[in-house]
Design a protein around this motif. Sequence first.
Motif, PDB file in Angstrom:
ATOM      1  N   ILE A   1      42.633  28.127  40.523  1.00  0.00           N
ATOM      2  CA  ILE A   1      42.630  28.263  39.072  1.00  0.00           C
ATOM      3  C   ILE A   1      44.030  27.952  38.567  1.00  0.00           C
ATOM      4  O   ILE A   1      45.018  28.158  39.268  1.00  0.00           O
ATOM      5  N   PHE A   2      44.085  27.444  37.351  1.00  0.00           N
ATOM      6  CA  PHE A   2      45.370  27.231  36.691  1.00  0.00           C
ATOM      7  C   PHE A   2      45.524  28.280  35.615  1.00  0.00           C
ATOM      8  O   PHE A   2      44.676  28.400  34.717  1.00  0.00           O
ATOM      9  N   VAL A   3      46.598  29.062  35.709  1.00  0.00           N
ATOM     10  CA  VAL A   3      46.876  30.118  34.735  1.00  0.00           C
ATOM     11  C   VAL A   3      47.922  29.604  33.752  1.00  0.00           C
ATOM     12  O   VAL A   3      49.052  29.311  34.133  1.00  0.00           O
ATOM     13  N   LEU A   4      47.521  29.516  32.490  1.00  0.00           N
ATOM     14  CA  LEU A   4      48.423  29.046  31.435  1.00  0.00           C
ATOM     15  C   LEU A   4      49.351  30.155  30.960  1.00  0.00           C
ATOM     16  O   LEU A   4      50.539  29.932  30.707  1.00  0.00           O
ATOM     17  N   SER A   5      48.797  31.358  30.839  1.00  0.00           N
ATOM     18  CA  SER A   5      49.562  32.515  30.366  1.00  0.00           C
ATOM     19  C   SER A   5      48.775  33.760  30.742  1.00  0.00           C
ATOM     20  O   SER A   5      47.685  33.677  31.323  1.00  0.00           O
ATOM     21  N   ALA A   6      49.329  34.907  30.404  1.00  0.00           N
ATOM     22  CA  ALA A   6      48.625  36.161  30.703  1.00  0.00           C
ATOM     23  C   ALA A   6      48.861  37.142  29.568  1.00  0.00           C
ATOM     24  O   ALA A   6      49.360  38.245  29.761  1.00  0.00           O
ATOM     25  N   ALA A   7      48.495  36.753  28.373  1.00  0.00           N
ATOM     26  CA  ALA A   7      48.687  37.602  27.210  1.00  0.00           C
ATOM     27  C   ALA A   7      47.773  38.818  27.285  1.00  0.00           C
ATOM     28  O   ALA A   7      46.594  38.718  27.639  1.00  0.00           O
ATOM     29  N   ARG A   8      48.327  39.997  26.972  1.00  0.00           N
ATOM     30  CA  ARG A   8      47.574  41.251  26.908  1.00  0.00           C
ATOM     31  C   ARG A   8      46.853  41.563  28.211  1.00  0.00           C
ATOM     32  O   ARG A   8      45.753  42.140  28.213  1.00  0.00           O
ATOM     33  N   GLY A   9      47.440  41.153  29.320  1.00  0.00           N
ATOM     34  CA  GLY A   9      46.898  41.538  30.612  1.00  0.00           C
ATOM     35  C   GLY A   9      45.747  40.713  31.120  1.00  0.00           C
ATOM     36  O   GLY A   9      45.242  40.970  32.220  1.00  0.00           O
ATOM     37  N   ALA A  10      45.301  39.702  30.373  1.00  0.00           N
ATOM     38  CA  ALA A  10      44.203  38.845  30.828  1.00  0.00           C
ATOM     39  C   ALA A  10      44.739  37.439  31.036  1.00  0.00           C
ATOM     40  O   ALA A  10      45.306  36.849  30.105  1.00  0.00           O
ATOM     41  N   PRO A  11      44.594  36.869  32.218  1.00  0.00           N
ATOM     42  CA  PRO A  11      45.095  35.501  32.423  1.00  0.00           C
ATOM     43  C   PRO A  11      44.283  34.493  31.607  1.00  0.00           C
ATOM     44  O   PRO A  11      43.049  34.558  31.569  1.00  0.00           O
ATOM     45  N   VAL A  12      44.978  33.579  30.961  1.00  0.00           N
ATOM     46  CA  VAL A  12      44.332  32.485  30.244  1.00  0.00           C
ATOM     47  C   VAL A  12      44.282  31.304  31.204  1.00  0.00           C
ATOM     48  O   VAL A  12      45.320  30.847  31.690  1.00  0.00           O
TER      49      VAL A  12
ATOM     50  N   LEU B   1      52.173  39.182  38.465  1.00  0.00           N
ATOM     51  CA  LEU B   1      51.001  38.344  38.215  1.00  0.00           C
ATOM     52  C   LEU B   1      49.785  38.877  38.956  1.00  0.00           C
ATOM     53  O   LEU B   1      48.702  39.037  38.380  1.00  0.00           O
ATOM     54  N   LEU B   2      49.950  39.162  40.242  1.00  0.00           N
ATOM     55  CA  LEU B   2      48.814  39.607  41.046  1.00  0.00           C
ATOM     56  C   LEU B   2      48.413  41.048  40.743  1.00  0.00           C
ATOM     57  O   LEU B   2      47.350  41.496  41.168  1.00  0.00           O
ATOM     58  N   GLY B   3      49.256  41.752  39.997  1.00  0.00           N
ATOM     59  CA  GLY B   3      48.896  43.093  39.565  1.00  0.00           C
ATOM     60  C   GLY B   3      47.994  43.115  38.348  1.00  0.00           C
ATOM     61  O   GLY B   3      47.441  44.169  37.996  1.00  0.00           O
ATOM     62  N   ILE B   4      47.822  41.964  37.704  1.00  0.00           N
ATOM     63  CA  ILE B   4      46.898  41.884  36.566  1.00  0.00           C
ATOM     64  C   ILE B   4      45.487  42.146  37.078  1.00  0.00           C
ATOM     65  O   ILE B   4      45.064  41.550  38.079  1.00  0.00           O
ATOM     66  N   PRO B   5      44.725  43.037  36.438  1.00  0.00           N
ATOM     67  CA  PRO B   5      43.401  43.411  36.965  1.00  0.00           C
ATOM     68  C   PRO B   5      42.501  42.236  37.303  1.00  0.00           C
ATOM     69  O   PRO B   5      41.805  42.251  38.324  1.00  0.00           O
ATOM     70  N   ALA B   6      42.530  41.192  36.481  1.00  0.00           N
ATOM     71  CA  ALA B   6      41.637  40.060  36.729  1.00  0.00           C
ATOM     72  C   ALA B   6      42.006  39.287  37.986  1.00  0.00           C
ATOM     73  O   ALA B   6      41.163  38.581  38.549  1.00  0.00           O
ATOM     74  N   LEU B   7      43.251  39.393  38.432  1.00  0.00           N
ATOM     75  CA  LEU B   7      43.662  38.694  39.644  1.00  0.00           C
ATOM     76  C   LEU B   7      43.731  39.619  40.854  1.00  0.00           C
ATOM     77  O   LEU B   7      43.644  39.159  41.991  1.00  0.00           O
ATOM     78  N   ALA B   8      43.873  40.906  40.610  1.00  0.00           N
ATOM     79  CA  ALA B   8      43.966  41.870  41.712  1.00  0.00           C
ATOM     80  C   ALA B   8      42.686  41.944  42.522  1.00  0.00           C
ATOM     81  O   ALA B   8      42.699  42.408  43.668  1.00  0.00           O
ATOM     82  N   VAL B   9      41.572  41.481  41.949  1.00  0.00           N
ATOM     83  CA  VAL B   9      40.275  41.568  42.639  1.00  0.00           C
ATOM     84  C   VAL B   9      39.918  40.260  43.337  1.00  0.00           C
ATOM     85  O   VAL B   9      38.799  40.119  43.838  1.00  0.00           O
ATOM     86  N   THR B  10      40.845  39.308  43.386  1.00  0.00           N
ATOM     87  CA  THR B  10      40.550  38.000  43.969  1.00  0.00           C
ATOM     88  C   THR B  10      41.196  37.856  45.347  1.00  0.00           C
ATOM     89  O   THR B  10      42.108  38.603  45.694  1.00  0.00           O
ATOM     90  N   PRO B  11      40.738  36.884  46.136  1.00  0.00           N
ATOM     91  CA  PRO B  11      41.384  36.636  47.434  1.00  0.00           C
ATOM     92  C   PRO B  11      42.873  36.307  47.329  1.00  0.00           C
ATOM     93  O   PRO B  11      43.625  36.539  48.274  1.00  0.00           O
ATOM     94  N   VAL B  12      43.302  35.797  46.174  1.00  0.00           N
ATOM     95  CA  VAL B  12      44.714  35.460  46.005  1.00  0.00           C
ATOM     96  C   VAL B  12      45.595  36.704  46.088  1.00  0.00           C
ATOM     97  O   VAL B  12      46.735  36.639  46.543  1.00  0.00           O
ATOM     98  N   ALA B  13      45.054  37.843  45.673  1.00  0.00           N
ATOM     99  CA  ALA B  13      45.843  39.077  45.737  1.00  0.00           C
ATOM    100  C   ALA B  13      46.209  39.413  47.175  1.00  0.00           C
ATOM    101  O   ALA B  13      47.249  40.038  47.422  1.00  0.00           O
ATOM    102  N   ARG B  14      45.378  38.996  48.117  1.00  0.00           N
ATOM    103  CA  ARG B  14      45.671  39.250  49.535  1.00  0.00           C
ATOM    104  C   ARG B  14      46.483  38.103  50.148  1.00  0.00           C
ATOM    105  O   ARG B  14      47.429  38.334  50.898  1.00  0.00           O
ATOM    106  N   SER B  15      46.116  36.878  49.846  1.00  0.00           N
ATOM    107  CA  SER B  15      46.819  35.735  50.445  1.00  0.00           C
ATOM    108  C   SER B  15      48.157  35.441  49.772  1.00  0.00           C
ATOM    109  O   SER B  15      49.028  34.818  50.374  1.00  0.00           O
ATOM    110  N   ARG B  16      48.277  35.852  48.501  1.00  0.00           N
ATOM    111  CA  ARG B  16      49.477  35.617  47.704  1.00  0.00           C
ATOM    112  C   ARG B  16      49.773  34.119  47.568  1.00  0.00           C
ATOM    113  O   ARG B  16      50.924  33.702  47.495  1.00  0.00           O
TER     114      ARG B  16
END
Length: 289
Positions: free
Chosen positions: A161-172, A231-246
């Motif tokens: 995924i490409f993250v443009l920003s993370a306003a208000r805790g949700a990645p855009v 970044l990986l502490g954002i709830p929407a990303l903390a539940v993804t495989p990226v949170a583990r693989s970094r």
Amino acid sequence: MIGRRLLLGGGAAALAGPLRAAMPARIVAVGGAVTECAFALGAGGHVIAVDSTSRFPAAARALPQIGYMRALAPEGLIALHPDLLLLSEEAGPPQAVAVLRAAGAPIRAIPEVPTGEGVAAKIRAVAAALDVDGAAVAEAVLADWRALDARVAALRPVRAIFVLSAARGAPVVSGGHTQAAAMLGACGAENAVTGFNGYRPLSAEAAARLAPEAVVIMDHVLAELGGVDALLGIPALAVTPVARSRRVLPIDGSYVLSFGPRAAQARRDLTRLLHPDATLPDLPARAWT
């Protein structure tokens, strides 16, 4: 017709062929890729102002800025008395462009198609506006792009995924019909985000379902967020495989996403980030890179 000559602009030398007497003396370039094309084609010495997305070459950064390309102020542009206003077709807002046209501004709108062929067409369009022969630059850029095709096609696609920003805790994140999605696809990645075009916030439920393997993000956005941990502490990303693989891959957005003369080099570099074990061909040294 002026004889063949070489104009230097921030280290970008021209392979554009002969410059004609009709070369505009005062050029305003709007759009990072459009500005790069003008410099690559040898017109850097004629560019008097650029927008804030024009970050390359260094000589462009030193020029007066007219603001963000999507928030143009017509009065300021008209006051510069340009002989040529090179506008990315993504420049705006539309009302501002309409005002410029109504005022008789010498506008040339340059198409933005995020493919190798689209980059070549963009270079040719800028060359036509400058009244120079851009065939050599366009053909070289397209050849470099195509040199990567077979190797990239053989790679296993990485869900990203490409993250443009993370306003208000949700990645855009980027959906379809974006330059980010196009470059991901060109670099052996599968854009995990589907179902919409443009950019939208990503919920934790959707992120868990998409299960991206990698996050691509602009380096300055990552720094503003506080780094990888934030970044990986954002709830929407903390539940993804990226949170583990970094697997967070920071990029220079003006380089990787602009689809200008350096597009093939950007494609190669992002492919190497996504596929560190991939064997990719070296590309020839080019004056405009």
